[in-house]
Design an enzyme around this catalytic site. Sequence first.
Site, short mmCIF file in Angstrom:
data_model
loop_
_atom_site.label_atom_id
_atom_site.label_comp_id
_atom_site.label_asym_id
_atom_site.label_seq_id
_atom_site.Cartn_x
_atom_site.Cartn_y
_atom_site.Cartn_z
N GLY A 168 -0.10 -3.15 5.40
CA GLY A 168 -0.09 -4.47 6.02
C GLY A 168 -1.46 -5.12 5.96
N ASP A 219 -8.14 -2.15 4.71
CA ASP A 219 -8.15 -0.99 5.61
C ASP A 219 -7.97 0.34 4.89
OD1 ASP A 219 -5.52 -2.04 5.03
OD2 ASP A 219 -4.73 -0.53 6.40
N THR A 265 0.87 -1.16 0.00
CA THR A 265 0.00 0.00 0.00
C THR A 265 0.91 1.21 0.00
OG1 THR A 265 -1.70 -1.12 1.29
CG2 THR A 265 -1.66 1.26 1.47
N ARG A 271 -13.60 -7.94 -1.68
CA ARG A 271 -12.92 -7.74 -0.38
C ARG A 271 -12.40 -6.30 -0.30
NH1 ARG A 271 -7.41 -6.16 1.21
NH2 ARG A 271 -7.07 -6.98 3.29
N VAL A 272 -12.64 -5.66 0.82
CA VAL A 272 -12.15 -4.30 1.04
C VAL A 272 -11.20 -4.35 2.23
CG1 VAL A 272 -12.81 -1.98 1.75
CG2 VAL A 272 -14.21 -3.22 0.08
N1 ASP Z 1 -3.37 -2.85 3.69
C1 ASP Z 1 -3.63 -3.45 2.40
C2 ASP Z 1 -4.94 -4.18 2.46
O1 ASP Z 1 -5.20 -4.85 3.43
C3 ASP Z 1 -2.61 -4.40 1.92
C4 ASP Z 1 -1.19 -4.14 2.29
O2 ASP Z 1 -0.83 -3.03 2.67
O3 ASP Z 1 -0.36 -5.05 2.18
O4 ASP Z 1 -5.66 -4.13 1.50
#
Ligand code: ASP
Length: 350
Positions: A261, A240, A209, A237-238
């Site tokens: 994350g 954060d 992200t 799917r959504v």
């Molecule tokens: N935070 C992002 C999500 O969960 C993915 C990521 O940052 O790795 O969609």
Amino acid sequence: MTEQIPRRQFFNRGLGAGLGVALLPGVGRLTAVTGTAPIIVTSHRNQVSQNGITAGFEILSAGGSALDAVEKATNMIEIDPGDRSVGYGGMPNEAGVVQLDASVMDGRTYNAGAVAAIENIRNPSSVARQVMERTDHVMLVGRGALEFAKSMGFPEENLLTDGAREAWARWREDHSDRDHWGPPEHLRDREGSEEVDPAVVEAVAVHGTVNVLAVDSEGNIAGITSTSGYAKKIPGRVGDSPIIGAGLYVDNAVGAAGAVGRGEDVIKACSSYHIVMRMREGRTPEEACMDALRMIEERYRKVNPDYYPGEHFVALNRGGEVGCASMSGGARMSVMDSDGLRYVDGPGLR
Ligand code: ASP
């Protein structure tokens, strides 16, 4: 013989693969956390993101707004086809479709906008800004978000690059009858983890992200979080990133924070809001990021002591102090202010 990997296992590997890889030679490295406003930071560390915050800083230096600066920087990152974690070139969901999430928050007006699971639009952060500025809503999702974007003049285009499609196709070929979604990652039985072909893991285990946060010369603060989310996620799917308070939070009186994350962890912990509230109580950005990591880790420890999630947080306060921290160590962010472009390192919880 190479065993095949259940899709749940992909979700937990290679965290940070999309954080940005090519470290710029000649860029200074700091562990100090003080910058000076105007200032712009990003969780990414690759060349494109460095170019992005440099362009954002030009806007800030010319007296432009934090909002324009973070949008400019994020747009440059979103259109990079080599970045498998954000925008165009992002990894698709399990159906082979790229669905993007993004949010923006303006600390000056206490306003926010977001889009989730939007398809076919290169710059979801700019659509989020339109939601924020041109509607009375905070979030639009899926088809509604796409129709809104088109009505605002955003061109519709295929976001699936050949590289991302090939990686997805390879993952699909490697499905097995043991492939399943499974229970939540932190409640999953770790027994029976298989040996898998590292090349397959590498090809598809991309997620990541970008967070871009800035303070302008008027002292106004803005932030954006943008992502393609998890590769192979269930359609719809959504994560954060588009959730205000989870993947992003901004408060002009305090500062801003963003998350990278496993979104499922960050949503439940309201991490970005948590970080900003900790800064409000007087913690430095780095301390506040560590505090948010601890909160996630402590709760999971109660139900599965072996489970370690993999979040990475970045934050800055209204005075221009910056900080980051990561669950697994190796935290680093890119920073640009009148002292130039540099990295700031942060602590890890483990
Ligand atoms: N935070 C992002 C999500 O969960 C993915 C990521 O940052 O790795 O969609």
